[in-house]
Design a protein around this motif. Structure first.
Motif, PDB file in Angstrom:
ATOM      1  N   GLY A 122       0.799  -1.217   0.000  1.00 21.91           N
ATOM      2  CA  GLY A 122       0.000   0.000   0.000  1.00 21.91           C
ATOM      3  C   GLY A 122       0.830   1.263   0.000  1.00 21.91           C
ATOM      4  O   GLY A 122       0.649   2.150  -0.848  1.00 21.91           O
ATOM      5  N   TRP A 123       1.769   1.351   0.934  1.00 24.48           N
ATOM      6  CA  TRP A 123       2.525   2.588   1.105  1.00 24.48           C
ATOM      7  C   TRP A 123       3.571   2.791   0.021  1.00 24.48           C
ATOM      8  O   TRP A 123       3.953   3.940  -0.270  1.00 24.48           O
ATOM      9  CB  TRP A 123       3.177   2.612   2.478  1.00 24.48           C
ATOM     10  N   LEU A 124       4.049   1.716  -0.584  1.00 24.50           N
ATOM     11  CA  LEU A 124       5.036   1.845  -1.651  1.00 24.50           C
ATOM     12  C   LEU A 124       4.440   1.648  -3.040  1.00 24.50           C
ATOM     13  O   LEU A 124       4.943   2.210  -4.014  1.00 24.50           O
ATOM     14  CB  LEU A 124       6.172   0.833  -1.444  1.00 24.50           C
ATOM     15  N   GLY A 125       3.369   0.842  -3.115  1.00 20.75           N
ATOM     16  CA  GLY A 125       2.810   0.514  -4.418  1.00 20.75           C
ATOM     17  C   GLY A 125       1.658   1.381  -4.868  1.00 20.75           C
ATOM     18  O   GLY A 125       1.233   1.288  -6.025  1.00 20.75           O
ATOM     19  N   LEU A 126       1.144   2.235  -3.988  1.00 17.52           N
ATOM     20  CA  LEU A 126       0.021   3.101  -4.346  1.00 17.52           C
ATOM     21  C   LEU A 126       0.382   4.554  -4.037  1.00 17.52           C
ATOM     22  O   LEU A 126      -0.166   5.173  -3.117  1.00 17.52           O
ATOM     23  CB  LEU A 126      -1.243   2.687  -3.568  1.00 17.52           C
ATOM     24  N   PRO A 127       1.303   5.138  -4.776  1.00 11.63           N
ATOM     25  CA  PRO A 127       1.749   6.510  -4.464  1.00 11.63           C
ATOM     26  C   PRO A 127       0.642   7.549  -4.571  1.00 11.63           C
ATOM     27  O   PRO A 127       0.615   8.511  -3.796  1.00 11.63           O
ATOM     28  CB  PRO A 127       2.855   6.759  -5.499  1.00 11.63           C
ATOM     29  N   ALA A 128      -0.290   7.376  -5.522  1.00 12.26           N
ATOM     30  CA  ALA A 128      -1.385   8.339  -5.642  1.00 12.26           C
ATOM     31  C   ALA A 128      -2.275   8.305  -4.414  1.00 12.26           C
ATOM     32  O   ALA A 128      -2.736   9.346  -3.924  1.00 12.26           O
ATOM     33  CB  ALA A 128      -2.206   8.045  -6.898  1.00 12.26           C
ATOM     34  N   ALA A 129      -2.518   7.109  -3.888  1.00 15.25           N
ATOM     35  CA  ALA A 129      -3.337   6.985  -2.691  1.00 15.25           C
ATOM     36  C   ALA A 129      -2.635   7.586  -1.482  1.00 15.25           C
ATOM     37  O   ALA A 129      -3.271   8.217  -0.619  1.00 15.25           O
ATOM     38  CB  ALA A 129      -3.661   5.512  -2.437  1.00 15.25           C
ATOM     39  N   VAL A 130      -1.321   7.403  -1.393  1.00 17.87           N
ATOM     40  CA  VAL A 130      -0.562   7.984  -0.286  1.00 17.87           C
ATOM     41  C   VAL A 130      -0.622   9.512  -0.356  1.00 17.87           C
ATOM     42  O   VAL A 130      -0.795  10.189   0.672  1.00 17.87           O
ATOM     43  CB  VAL A 130       0.895   7.483  -0.323  1.00 17.87           C
TER      44      VAL A 130
END
Length: 667
Positions: free
Chosen positions: A76-84
Motif C-alpha cells: 500500500g505505502w510503496l505501491g500506491l503513491p497516488a493513494a498515499v
C-alpha cells in the motif's frame, strides 16, 4: 490491562497497513474511508494467511502473520503513491475528521472491554462452540482449522471470522480465553466506527456536501445509536410491566412467551426500577424471541430475532456478529461507487483487474464470514451501479440492462472464484426452499403486534422519510456558475407527472395493504406499501436529477467550489474535499459549472427498499434446514434488515429535522 493495550496496538498496525488501500478504493467518501482501514487490513491478512495455507506455501504461525502484515503495508505505502498523496492531502486539510474517527473507535473499544471484564465467562448459549473454533483457528498448524469435535476433519462452517480474531491474538500474544472477550470488544468497536463513518458520509454529502461537519457528526452518532444501542420495544414493555402500567389482557394479547403479569407480592420485592436476573432470570433474552405464535407453551412459529445490542450483551462470537463490522465496509464501498461522477462501463472492470479483484475480495468474504450476507450486499452494490449507470445515461433500455447484468455477473464471479476453496470443503445444511404461503393458513404469518414491537421505531422513521420525500417533490440540485455572486435557494422545475404522482397509485397501494391485513398477512400490509413507496421515491429522484430546468446558481470564488468535488473516474482521485479539477466536472475555465447532485438520499432509499424486500421474503419463503421451519431465515434476514433500516432511520432523523428547521425559518 497489558493485554488490552497490546491488542489495541495490534489493531492499529492492521489499520495503518491498509490505509492506502482504503484511500484507493473509498476516496470518494467525505472521510476517505479511514474508518474502514482496520477491518480491511484484518480481512486482507486473514485472507492471505488462509489462501497461503490452502495452497500449501504458508503455515498458520505468528511469523507468517507478521510477514503478511508487513507485505500488506509495503504494497500500500510503496505501491500506491497516488493513494498515499491523497492521504497526505486529506490529513493536511481534514485531520480533525480522522482524529474523531479514532476517538470513536478507542472509546467504543475501551467501554466494551470493561463490559466484558464484568462478564468474562465463556459459557452458555453457543459460546463453547465458538471458543472451540477460535482455539482451533489459533492452534491448528495449517488452515483450514481442525474441527474441535471431529478429529482429522476441518471445520465445515463459516470460520473466516475466527481466523480474523486469531491473527490479532497471535500478533498481540494474547491467550485464547482473553482473545475471546477482547474479540467481542473489537467487533463492537469496529461496528460502532463503521456505523459512525457511514452515517457521517451520508449526512456530509446528503445535501451536496454543504451539511457541515457538525451535522455530519450528529448523523454518525445517531447511526451508532440506532445500529448498536437501540433495542426493540420488548424492553420497554418489560419496564411497563414492572411498573404495573400494563394490564394482563394487554400482555396476553402481545403473546410473547413468558411475558405474563406479575403478582403484587413479587412486585413488592423488587428493589430496582428495572428488571434484574435475580428477579426474573434472563428477562432480557425475551427481546430476541418476540416474533412467534404460541398455543400455551407450544410454539407454532418459533423464530429467533436478534439485533446488534442484544448480540453484544449476550457476548456470542457467532458468524452474524463476526460479519457485522464488514457489512459497513461493503456499504461504504457501494456508496463510494454511487458518488463516482465519471460514467463507468461495466465491461471496463475486465480492464481494471485491481478494481474487480477488490470487489471479489471484499464482497466474497461475506459468504465466508456468514453465508447469508453476500447476496444481499451484492444486490445493494448492483443497485448502486444501476443508479449510477442510469444517471450517466438516462435510459432504461437493453444497453442499461446489459451493463447492470455484466457488472453484477463479474462481481459475483469474482466473489466466488477468490473463495472457491471454501465452497469446495463447505457442507451446507440447506435442503431447499420452503413456502410459507400467502394467507398464512399454516399459522406462520408474523403477527402485527410482534412486527410492531420489533420493528416499530425503525420502520416509523424509514416510512416517515419515504412519505416526506414523496410529499416534497424534487431533491435539491446545485449548479456551479461563476457569473452569479450569490446563491439562489430555489428548486428545479418538477418533471412531468408520472405514476408516482397519480392518486390512483396510492389508492391502489393503500387498498393492497388493507387487503393483506384482511388476508391475515399484517406484516405484508406494512412492508409492501413501504417497498412501493421507496421504489416510487427512488424513481422520482432519478427523474428529478435528469430533468431539464433552471438550476440553482451558487458562487464559485477564487478557483474553488463551495461544494466537494471528488475526482473523476472509478479509480479514486487525489483531490481534497472542495477542490476543483482543471478539466474536471467543475472546470471554471469553461464558464459554466457542472451539476452537483447529492446521491446519498438515493442510497438511503436503496437500503430501505432492500430491507423491505428481505422482510417480504421472510413472510413468503424460508430456507429449509434440519429445523424445517423459518427460524433461521427470520434470524439471519432480520439481522441484515436491522442494519439497513437503522442506517436509513438515522439519516431520516437528520434529514427530517433539517427540513422542519428550514420550514420553520421560511415561516
Amino acid at each position: 490491562m497489558l493485554h488490552v493495550l497490546t491488542w489495541w496496538l495490534a489493531l492499529q498496525l492492521f489499520g495503518l497497513a491498509a490505509l492506502p488501500i482504503v484511500a484507493r478504493f473509498f476516496g470518494r467518501l467525505p472521510d476517505r474511508g479511514v474508518a474502514f482501514a482496520r477491518p480491511v487490513g484484518l480481512l486482507a491478512v486473514a485472507y492471505l494467511l488462509w489462501m497461503g495455507n490452502v495452497v500449501g506455501v504458508l503455515g498458520n504461525t505468528t511469523a507468517t502473520v507478521v510477514v503478511l502484515l508487513v507485505a500488506l503495508g509495503a504494497a500500500g505505502w510503496l505501491g500506491l503513491p497516488a493513494a498515499v498523496a491523497h492521504l497526505r492531502a486529506f490529513w493536511r486539510e481534514h485531520r480533525r475528521v480522522a482524529v474523531v474517527h479514532e476517538l470513536v473507535f478507542l472509546g467504543a473499544f475501551v467501554i466494551w472491554a470493561i463490559v466484558r471484564a464484568y462478564q468474562p465467562d465463556i459459557m452458555a448459549t453457543e459460546k463453547p462452540m465458538e471458543f472451540g473454533f477460535l482455539n482451533s483457528s489459533m492452534r491448528s498448524p495449517v488452515l483450514p482449522p481442525n474441527d474441535p469435535w471431529l478429529a482429522g476433519y476441518s471445520i465445515s462452517y463459516y470460520y473466516l471470522g475466527y481466523v480474523v480474531i486469531a491473527i490479532v491474538a497471535r500478533l498481540a500474544a494474547v491467550p485464547p480465553s482473553v482473545a475471546f472477550n477482547l474479540g467481542i470488544a473489537t467487533l463492537f468497536a469496529l461496528t460502532v466506527t463503521g456505523a459512525f463513518s457511514l452515517g457521517y458520509n451520508l449526512v456530509r454529502g446528503g445535501r451536496g456536501g454543504d451539511a457541515g461537519n457538525g451535522r455530519a457528526y450528529v448523523g454518525g452518532a445517531l447511526t451508532v445509536l440506532f445500529v448498536t444501542f437501540l433495542a426493540n420495544l420488548e424492553g420497554f414493555v418489560e419496564w411497563l410491566r414492572l411498573r404495573n402500567l400494563v394490564s394482563g389482557q394487554f400482555l396476553a394479547w402481545l403473546q410473547i412467551k413468558d411475558l405474563t403479569p406479575l403478582e403484587s407480592d413479587r412486585l413488592a420485592q423488587l428493589q430496582t426500577w428495572y428488571p434484574t436476573d435475580a428477579f426474573d432470570n434472563w428477562w432480557w433474552f425475551r427481546a430476541s424471541r418476540v416474533v412467534g405464535t404460541y398455543v400455551g407453551s407450544q410454539a407454532r412459529d418459533y423464530t429467533i430475532n436478534e439485533f446488534p445490542f442484544f448480540s453484544f450483551i449476550l457476548g456470542d462470537m457467532h458468524p452474524h456478529v463476526l460479519t457485522l463490522p464488514f457489512a459497513f465496509v461493503v456499504l461504504g464501498f457501494a456508496l463510494n461507487l454511487l458518488r463516482t461522477e465519471q460514467p463507468i462501463e461495466a465491461r471496463s472492470l475486465r480492464d481494471r483487474p485491481l478494481d474487480l479483484l477488490f470487489i471479489g475480495f471484499l464482497f466474497g468474504s461475506l459468504s465466508f464470514l456468514n453465508a447469508w450476507d453476500m447476496l444481499t450486499y451484492l444486490f445493494i452494490l448492483a443497485a448502486a451501479f444501476a443508479i449510477h449507470a442510469y444517471l450517466s445515461r438516462p435510459a432504461l433500455d437493453r444497453r442499461w440492462l446489459k451493463q447492470v447484468a455484466i457488472f453484477a455477473g463479474l462481481a459475483l464471479a469474482a466473489s466466488l472464484v477468490l473463495y472457491w476453496p471454501f465452497y469446495v470443503t463447505f457442507r451446507s445444511q440447506t435442503q431447499g426452499i420452503g413456502i410459507v404461503g400467502v394467507t398464512g393458513a399454516r399459522g406462520l404469518r408474523t403477527q402485527l403486534q410482534h412486527f410492531v414491537v420489533f420493528w416499530g421505531p425503525l420502520v416509523f422513521f424509514a416510512a416517515s422519510y419515504v412519505v416526506a420525500q414523496l410529499a416534497r417533490g424534487n431533491p435539491r440540485r446545485v449548479h456551479l456558475d461563476p457569473s452569479c455572486p450569490w446563491p439562489a435557494d430555489t428548486s428545479a422545475p418538477k418533471p412531468q407527472p408520472d405514476w408516482t404522482r397519480q392518486p390512483f397509485t396510492w389508492i391502489l397501494t393503500g387498498a393492497l395493504g388493507v387487503a393483506l391485513f384482511v388476508a391475515n398477512a399484517p406484516a405484508l400490509g406494512v412492508v409492501v406499501p413501504l417497498l412501493i413507496g421507496s421504489l416510487a421515491t427512488l424513481w422520482r429522484g432519478l427523474l428529478a436529477e435528469v430533468a431539464a430546468g433552471q438550476p440553482i446558481r451558487v458562487p464559485v470564488l477564487a478557483g474553488r467550489s463551495p461544494l466537494p468535488q471528488p475526482g473523476t473516474g472509478f479509480r479514486n482521485g487525489t483531490e481534497g474535499e472542495g477542490s476543483v479539477r482543471q478539466g474536471g466536472p467543475a472546470e471554471i475555465a469553461g464558464g459554466a459549472g457542472a451539476m452537483v447532485v447529492a446521491r446519498e438520499p438515493l442510497f438511503v432509499l436503496v437500503l430501505i427498499g432492500t430491507g423491505a424486500l428481505l422482510l417480504l421474503g421472510t413472510e413468503l419463503v424460508f430456507i429449509r434446514d434440519f429445523f424445517n421451519d423459518r427460524m433461521n431465515t427470520v434470524f439471519k434476514l432480520y439481522y441484515q434488515t436491522w442494519v439497513l433500516f437503522a442506517v436509513a432511520a438515522a439519516y431520516a432523523v437528520v434529514a427530517l429535522a433539517d427540513r422542519i428547521g428550514r420550514l420553520h425559518q421560511a415561516h
